[in-house]
Write an enzyme that holds these catalytic residues in place. Structure first.
Site, PDB file in Angstrom:
ATOM      1  N   GLY A 117      -8.456  -8.485   5.067  1.00 17.03           N
ATOM      2  CA  GLY A 117      -7.455  -7.740   5.818  1.00 17.03           C
ATOM      3  C   GLY A 117      -7.243  -8.289   7.202  1.00 17.03           C
ATOM      4  O   GLY A 117      -6.412  -9.161   7.441  1.00 17.03           O
ATOM      5  N   LYS A 147       0.816  -1.210   0.000  1.00 15.95           N
ATOM      6  CA  LYS A 147       0.000   0.000   0.000  1.00 15.95           C
ATOM      7  C   LYS A 147       0.853   1.266   0.000  1.00 15.95           C
ATOM      8  O   LYS A 147       1.855   1.340   0.710  1.00 15.95           O
ATOM      9  CB  LYS A 147      -0.916   0.022   1.237  1.00 15.95           C
ATOM     10  CG  LYS A 147      -1.945  -1.093   1.277  1.00 15.95           C
ATOM     11  CD  LYS A 147      -2.815  -0.968   2.524  1.00 15.95           C
ATOM     12  CE  LYS A 147      -3.792  -2.138   2.649  1.00 15.95           C
ATOM     13  NZ  LYS A 147      -4.822  -2.123   1.590  1.00 15.95           N
ATOM     14  N   GLY A 155     -14.109  -5.335   5.512  1.00 12.27           N
ATOM     15  CA  GLY A 155     -15.098  -5.912   6.415  1.00 12.27           C
ATOM     16  C   GLY A 155     -15.343  -7.394   6.249  1.00 12.27           C
ATOM     17  O   GLY A 155     -16.201  -7.965   6.933  1.00 12.27           O
TER      18      GLY A 155
END
EC number: 4.3.3.6
Length: 295
Positions: free
Chosen positions: A236, A82, A215
């Site tokens: 994640g 990222k 989520g």
């Protein structure tokens, strides 16, 4: 020195190769190996998973280059990392390290609140988040080769990812059934490049893959997003915040691959222990909602 730039066709083709798979966040080489053995198609290298980033507060930045290199060397599957929204140098550093994809991510603290990266100016393909077709088309127009729902990262709550995938699908269907005369007005309404909407109309879908993210906390969550039309799943915090990460990772992969085989999903979901503790997204203050970052 003149840079060699990857074409949109090549970058999008690389992203298509991940279709139907699971991409897992990992914070060290041990987790990366677990993800690879479980059947992940790629890993996302970062120092903290989104739930820990949310809990820690402060400014979240690109992972340490040493960590990224360690993870690249530990697995044979593609490695993503990222960069902050608009942070040109973080993206260039990650490209120089040899990552396979860069995620211009709202999970990290944005470096630029006006401009996203010009992703066409890089050789490495980019993945970006979106909540609706306007965001999706703008990111594609900037050169993104892969999209994902923003969801609400680090919450273990699938409701926002569901909202985003449904919104994008509904708006894509609307564009597909428009006349070409209507597309320019729709481009204005969405703040989207006309050329991207024209591609959507002609192809009947987005020109790049759109994964689910933000989520996903259980195998059933992963299967739900595939059922709703996602091309794959990012997980994640869910896996390595669970009680049995190895088993949980395998279950997520199975549920994503066989998303409409409910008996199989039931079987792989047994004895996984408690999933990560979730957060009601409606309890989050506006400045805690990561999905609001970017435009």
């Amino acid at each position: 020195m003149e840079r060699k730039l990857g074409t949109d066709r090549v970058k999008r083709g690389m992203a298509q190769m991940q279709k139907g798979g699971v991409i897992m966040d990992v914070v060290n080489s041990e987790q990366a190996k677990i993800a690879e053995q479980a059947g992940a198609v790629a890993v996302m290298a970062l120092e903290r998973v989104p739930s820990d980033i949310r809990a820690a507060g402060g400014v979240a930045r690109m992972a340490n280059p040493s960590l990224v290199e360690e993870i690249i060397q530990s697995v044979s599957i593609p490695v993503m990392a990222k960069a902050r929204i608009g942070h040109i140098v973080e993206a260039r550093v990650l490209e120089s390290l040899g990552v396979d994809y860069i995620d211009e991510s709202e999970v990290l603290t944005p470096a630029d609140e006006v401009f996203h990266l010009n992703k066409s100016d890089y050789t490495v393909p980019f993945v970006c988040g979106c909540r609706d077709l306007g965001e999706a088309a703008r990111r594609i127009g900037e050169g993104a080769a892969m999209l994902r729902t923003k969801g609400e990262p680090g919450t273990g709550n699938i409701v926002e990812a569901v909202r985003h995938i449904r919104e994008v699908q509904a708006q894509v269907n609307k564009v597909v059934h428009m006349s070409k005369d209507e597309l320019m007005t729709e481009a204005k309404n969405l703040g989207a490049p006309y050329e991207i909407l024209l591609q959507i109309k002609e192809n009947g879908r987005l020109p790049v893959v759109n994964f689910a993210a933000g989520g996903v906390a259980t195998p059933a969550d992963a299967a739900l997003m595939m059922e709703l039309g996602a091309d794959g799943v990012f997980v994640g915090s869910g896996i390595f915040k669970s009680h049995h990460p190895e088993k949980f990772a395998r279950a997520i992969v199975q549920a994503t691959t066989y998303f409409d085989d409910y008996e199989r999903i039931a079987e792989v979901s047994k004895d996984l222990g408690e999933a990560m503790t979730g957060i009601d997204v409606h309890s989050l203050a506006a400045d805690q909602r990561m999905q609001e970052r970017g435009w």
